[in-house]
Design an enzyme around this catalytic site. Structure first.
Site, mmCIF file in Angstrom:
data_model
loop_
_atom_site.group_PDB
_atom_site.id
_atom_site.type_symbol
_atom_site.label_atom_id
_atom_site.label_comp_id
_atom_site.label_asym_id
_atom_site.label_seq_id
_atom_site.Cartn_x
_atom_site.Cartn_y
_atom_site.Cartn_z
ATOM 1 N N GLY A 61 0.818 -1.209 0.000
ATOM 2 C CA GLY A 61 0.000 0.000 0.000
ATOM 3 C C GLY A 61 0.850 1.258 0.000
ATOM 4 O O GLY A 61 2.085 1.195 0.027
ATOM 5 N N GLN A 62 0.183 2.398 -0.022
ATOM 6 C CA GLN A 62 0.892 3.690 -0.086
ATOM 7 C C GLN A 62 1.847 3.867 1.093
ATOM 8 O O GLN A 62 3.041 4.114 0.926
ATOM 9 C CB GLN A 62 -0.096 4.848 -0.054
ATOM 10 C CG GLN A 62 -1.084 4.894 -1.191
ATOM 11 C CD GLN A 62 -1.759 6.257 -1.250
ATOM 12 O OE1 GLN A 62 -1.268 7.167 -1.907
ATOM 13 N NE2 GLN A 62 -2.877 6.418 -0.578
ATOM 14 N N ASP A 122 -2.239 -12.288 5.182
ATOM 15 C CA ASP A 122 -3.591 -11.727 5.281
ATOM 16 C C ASP A 122 -3.884 -11.568 6.770
ATOM 17 O O ASP A 122 -3.980 -12.567 7.501
ATOM 18 C CB ASP A 122 -4.584 -12.698 4.611
ATOM 19 C CG ASP A 122 -6.016 -12.184 4.689
ATOM 20 O OD1 ASP A 122 -6.310 -11.315 5.545
ATOM 21 O OD2 ASP A 122 -6.843 -12.661 3.899
ATOM 22 N N TYR A 152 -8.842 -1.859 5.250
ATOM 23 C CA TYR A 152 -9.927 -1.736 4.270
ATOM 24 C C TYR A 152 -10.158 -0.240 4.134
ATOM 25 O O TYR A 152 -10.578 0.414 5.096
ATOM 26 C CB TYR A 152 -11.182 -2.437 4.792
ATOM 27 C CG TYR A 152 -12.354 -2.373 3.845
ATOM 28 C CD1 TYR A 152 -12.759 -3.500 3.131
ATOM 29 C CD2 TYR A 152 -13.059 -1.188 3.660
ATOM 30 C CE1 TYR A 152 -13.844 -3.441 2.261
ATOM 31 C CE2 TYR A 152 -14.132 -1.119 2.794
ATOM 32 C CZ TYR A 152 -14.521 -2.250 2.101
ATOM 33 O OH TYR A 152 -15.589 -2.177 1.232
ATOM 34 N N THR A 154 -7.107 7.051 11.241
ATOM 35 C CA THR A 154 -7.587 8.049 10.281
ATOM 36 C C THR A 154 -8.298 9.240 10.934
ATOM 37 O O THR A 154 -8.851 9.117 12.028
ATOM 38 C CB THR A 154 -8.572 7.354 9.306
ATOM 39 O OG1 THR A 154 -9.204 8.336 8.491
ATOM 40 C CG2 THR A 154 -9.676 6.614 10.060
ATOM 41 N N ASP A 155 -8.319 10.337 10.211
ATOM 42 C CA ASP A 155 -9.099 11.515 10.609
ATOM 43 C C ASP A 155 -10.609 11.246 10.551
ATOM 44 O O ASP A 155 -11.393 11.985 11.146
ATOM 45 C CB ASP A 155 -8.744 12.703 9.692
ATOM 46 C CG ASP A 155 -8.880 12.378 8.214
ATOM 47 O OD1 ASP A 155 -8.685 11.201 7.827
ATOM 48 O OD2 ASP A 155 -9.172 13.284 7.420
ATOM 49 N N TYR A 169 -16.623 3.088 7.564
ATOM 50 C CA TYR A 169 -15.151 3.033 7.557
ATOM 51 C C TYR A 169 -14.593 3.640 8.846
ATOM 52 O O TYR A 169 -13.756 3.036 9.529
ATOM 53 C CB TYR A 169 -14.625 3.777 6.324
ATOM 54 C CG TYR A 169 -13.139 4.082 6.367
ATOM 55 C CD1 TYR A 169 -12.194 3.077 6.178
ATOM 56 C CD2 TYR A 169 -12.674 5.384 6.584
ATOM 57 C CE1 TYR A 169 -10.824 3.366 6.223
ATOM 58 C CE2 TYR A 169 -11.322 5.679 6.622
ATOM 59 C CZ TYR A 169 -10.403 4.662 6.440
ATOM 60 O OH TYR A 169 -9.054 4.946 6.482
ATOM 61 N N LYS A 207 -12.501 1.785 11.842
ATOM 62 C CA LYS A 207 -11.149 2.219 12.224
ATOM 63 C C LYS A 207 -11.105 2.575 13.708
ATOM 64 O O LYS A 207 -10.119 2.294 14.393
ATOM 65 C CB LYS A 207 -10.702 3.409 11.366
ATOM 66 C CG LYS A 207 -10.485 3.092 9.894
ATOM 67 C CD LYS A 207 -9.312 2.160 9.630
ATOM 68 C CE LYS A 207 -7.976 2.792 9.950
ATOM 69 N NZ LYS A 207 -6.851 1.870 9.588
HETATM 70 N N1 LIG Z 1 -5.406 6.836 2.059
HETATM 71 C C1 LIG Z 1 -5.775 7.827 2.864
HETATM 72 O O1 LIG Z 1 -6.095 8.947 2.429
HETATM 73 C C2 LIG Z 1 -5.760 7.619 4.357
HETATM 74 C C3 LIG Z 1 -6.174 8.691 5.181
HETATM 75 C C4 LIG Z 1 -6.135 8.498 6.569
HETATM 76 C C5 LIG Z 1 -5.714 7.281 7.103
HETATM 77 N N2 LIG Z 1 -5.354 6.271 6.279
HETATM 78 C C6 LIG Z 1 -4.924 5.014 6.893
HETATM 79 O O2 LIG Z 1 -3.579 4.829 6.547
HETATM 80 C C7 LIG Z 1 -3.293 3.437 6.438
HETATM 81 C C8 LIG Z 1 -2.601 3.163 5.123
HETATM 82 O O3 LIG Z 1 -3.439 3.591 4.054
HETATM 83 P P1 LIG Z 1 -2.928 3.565 2.553
HETATM 84 O O4 LIG Z 1 -3.364 4.829 1.898
HETATM 85 O O5 LIG Z 1 -1.496 3.155 2.516
HETATM 86 O O6 LIG Z 1 -3.846 2.395 1.993
HETATM 87 P P2 LIG Z 1 -3.594 1.452 0.723
HETATM 88 O O7 LIG Z 1 -2.634 2.085 -0.222
HETATM 89 O O8 LIG Z 1 -4.942 1.038 0.229
HETATM 90 O O9 LIG Z 1 -2.885 0.203 1.414
HETATM 91 C C9 LIG Z 1 -3.571 -0.659 2.272
HETATM 92 C C10 LIG Z 1 -2.917 -1.983 2.141
HETATM 93 O O10 LIG Z 1 -3.589 -2.904 2.999
HETATM 94 C C11 LIG Z 1 -3.639 -4.129 2.321
HETATM 95 N N3 LIG Z 1 -4.667 -4.992 2.873
HETATM 96 C C12 LIG Z 1 -5.996 -4.886 2.765
HETATM 97 N N4 LIG Z 1 -6.585 -5.898 3.412
HETATM 98 C C13 LIG Z 1 -5.604 -6.663 3.939
HETATM 99 C C14 LIG Z 1 -5.570 -7.845 4.697
HETATM 100 N N5 LIG Z 1 -6.689 -8.501 5.041
HETATM 101 N N6 LIG Z 1 -4.376 -8.363 5.073
HETATM 102 C C15 LIG Z 1 -3.237 -7.742 4.723
HETATM 103 N N7 LIG Z 1 -3.188 -6.617 3.987
HETATM 104 C C16 LIG Z 1 -4.370 -6.080 3.603
HETATM 105 C C17 LIG Z 1 -3.908 -3.762 0.897
HETATM 106 O O11 LIG Z 1 -3.570 -4.833 0.047
HETATM 107 P P3 LIG Z 1 -4.365 -5.029 -1.365
HETATM 108 O O12 LIG Z 1 -4.081 -3.777 -2.163
HETATM 109 O O13 LIG Z 1 -3.755 -6.259 -1.907
HETATM 110 O O14 LIG Z 1 -5.813 -5.153 -1.000
HETATM 111 C C18 LIG Z 1 -2.989 -2.558 0.721
HETATM 112 O O15 LIG Z 1 -1.702 -2.970 0.334
HETATM 113 C C19 LIG Z 1 -4.636 2.722 6.645
HETATM 114 O O16 LIG Z 1 -4.736 2.335 7.990
HETATM 115 C C20 LIG Z 1 -5.670 3.792 6.377
HETATM 116 O O17 LIG Z 1 -6.857 3.557 7.090
HETATM 117 C C21 LIG Z 1 -5.351 6.413 4.920
#
Ligand SMILES: NC(=O)c1ccc[n+]([C@@H]2O[C@H](COP(=O)([O-])OP(=O)(O)OC[C@H]3O[C@@H](n4cnc5c(N)ncnc54)[C@H](OP(=O)(O)O)[C@@H]3O)[C@@H](O)[C@H]2O)c1
Length: 284
Positions: free
Chosen positions: A10-11, A35, A60, A100-101, A125, A129
Site C-alpha cells: 500500500g501507499q 492476510d 480496508y 484516520t481523521d 469506515y 477504524k
Molecule cells: N489513504 C488515505 O487517504 C488515508 C487517510 C487516513 C488514514 N489512512 C490510513 O492509513 C493506512 C494506510 O493507508 P494507505 O493509503 O497506505 O492504503 P492502501 O494504499 O490502500 O494500502 C492498504 C494496504 O492494505 C492491504 N490490505 C488490505 N486488506 C488486507 C488484509 N486482510 N491483510 C493484509 N493486507 C491487507 C492492501 O492490500 P491489497 O491492495 O492487496 O488489498 C494494501 O496494500 C490505513 O490504515 C488507512 O486507514 C489512509
C-alpha cells in the site's frame, strides 16, 4: 530493531520501506504474504519473524464501499486488529497501528482535532477504524496509534496506480475540466512524511499513546487541487463544487484537520506537495 510491516504494497507500507532508517531491520509483508484476517497466519508470521515492533498499515480503505460491505471493513479494520493487538500484547511486541481523521465528525471546526478529542465517526469506515484503535489501545499496552489524513504517495506506492495529486495533474495536462469540492477541509499528507513520523516515534522511543501525523496547515480539496496545478507549472482553473453536488454513499466529516500536541513537526502541506511533484517528475 526488528520491524514487521503489514499491508506492505500500500501507499504507506511502501513509503515505510523506502524511508526505513538504519536502526530498523524491516520485513515488509504484502496481503499475499500475510492476510491479517487469518489469525493463525498472523500468529505464525509473528512467531517466525519474532519482531520487536509490528507496524500495521493494512486496512480496508474503500470509504464508500464500506457502507455496503460493513462486515469486510470490520473484519480487516477491527477484528484483525484485535487479534494482532492480542498477539503483540501477549508477546511484549510494540504495535504501531495506523488510523484516520475519519474517526472525527467535523464539528470542532475551526479548531484542529487533537489526540485526546472525542471521536464520533460518521461512516462505517470511520467506525471500523475507531474499533481497531480501541482494540489496539486496550489489548496491547505498548501501542502507538498514529492517525493521518488525505494520504498520497509516490507513484510506485499504490497498486491501484495513482492518487489525487497525479489525477489532478493528468487532468490539467489533458485539458480536462477539473471540479473539486471546496467545502471539505483536511490536512493532505505525503505518505513519505507520515512514514518519517512513524520512524521518528520508534527511533526516539516516544511515549506510547495516540499521535497525529499529518502535514501541517489545512485546506479544502479545491485549494489542494489548485496548488497542485500551480506547483506543477500548469495552467488550469479548478472549478469549485459543493460536496452535495456529488452525493457520496458514506458521510464524511466536512472538517478533519489534525493538529498535534506531540513534536513530530511535519512540514506544511504546500511544501510537501511541491517536493512530491519534483521528485515524481510530475510537473510540466
Ligand atoms: N489513504 C488515505 O487517504 C488515508 C487517510 C487516513 C488514514 N489512512 C490510513 O492509513 C493506512 C494506510 O493507508 P494507505 O493509503 O497506505 O492504503 P492502501 O494504499 O490502500 O494500502 C492498504 C494496504 O492494505 C492491504 N490490505 C488490505 N486488506 C488486507 C488484509 N486482510 N491483510 C493484509 N493486507 C491487507 C492492501 O492490500 P491489497 O491492495 O492487496 O488489498 C494494501 O496494500 C490505513 O490504515 C488507512 O486507514 C489512509
Amino acid at each position: 530493531m526488528k520491524v514487521l510491516i503489514t499491508g506492505a504494497s500500500g501507499q504507506l507500507g511502501n513509503e515505510l520501506q523506502r524511508t526505513a532508517p538504519a536502526y530498523a531491520d524491516a520485513t515488509p509483508l504484502t496481503r499475499q504474504q500475510l492476510d491479517i484476517t487469518a489469525k493463525d497466519a498472523l500468529q505464525r508470521a509473528i512467531s517466525a519473524y519474532n519482531p520487536d515492533v509490528v507496524i500495521n498499515t493494512a486496512a480496508y480503505v474503500k470509504v464508500d464501499a464500506a457502507e455496503d460491505e460493513p462486515d469486510a471493513a470490520f473484519r480487516i479494520n477491527a477484528t484483525a486488529v484485535r487479534d494482532l493487538a492480542e498477539i503483540c500484547g501477549r508477546s511484549g511486541i510494540k504495535l504501531v497501528h495506523v488510523s484516520t481523521d475519519y474517526i472525527f465528525d467535523g464539528t470542532k471546526s475551526p479548531l484542529p482535532y487533537l489526540e485526546a478529542d472525542r471521536p464520533n465517526p460518521l461512516c462505517t469506515y470511520g467506525m471500523s477504524k475507531l474499533a481497531g484503535e480501541l482494540y489496539a489501545a486496550n489489548l496491547c499496552p505498548s501501542h502507538y496509534i498514529v492517525r493521518t489524513s488525505g494520504l498520497y504517495a509516490s507513484r510506485g506506492s499504490s497498486r491501484k496506480g495513482g492518487n489525487f495529486v497525479l489525477s489532478i495533474i493528468n487532468k490539467a495536462k489533458n485539458r480536462e475540466p477539473i471540479r473539486v469540492v471546496d467545502d471539505i477541509i483536511t490536512s493532505p499528507t505525503f505518505a513519505h512524511d507520515c512514514a518519517g513520523a512513524i520512524w521518528k516515534i520508534l527511533g526516539s522511543e516516544m511515549p506510547f499513546g495516540i499521535y497525529h501525523a499529518a502535514n501541517s496547515g489545512h485546506c479544502s480539496w479545491h485549494e489542494f487541487a489548485q496548488h497542485i496545478v500551480n506547483a506543477a507549472g500548469l495552467h488550469a482553473e479548478v472549478a469549485r463544487i459543493k460536496h452535495t453536488d456529488y452525493p457520496a454513499k458514506a458521510r464524511r466529516p466536512l472538517w478533519s484537520v489534525l493538529g498535534a500536541t506531540n513534536n513530530l513537526d511535519l512540514r506544511h502541506w504546500k511544501k510537501a506537495v511541491e517536493e512530491y511533484i519534483i521528485t515524481e517528475g510530475a510537473g510540466k
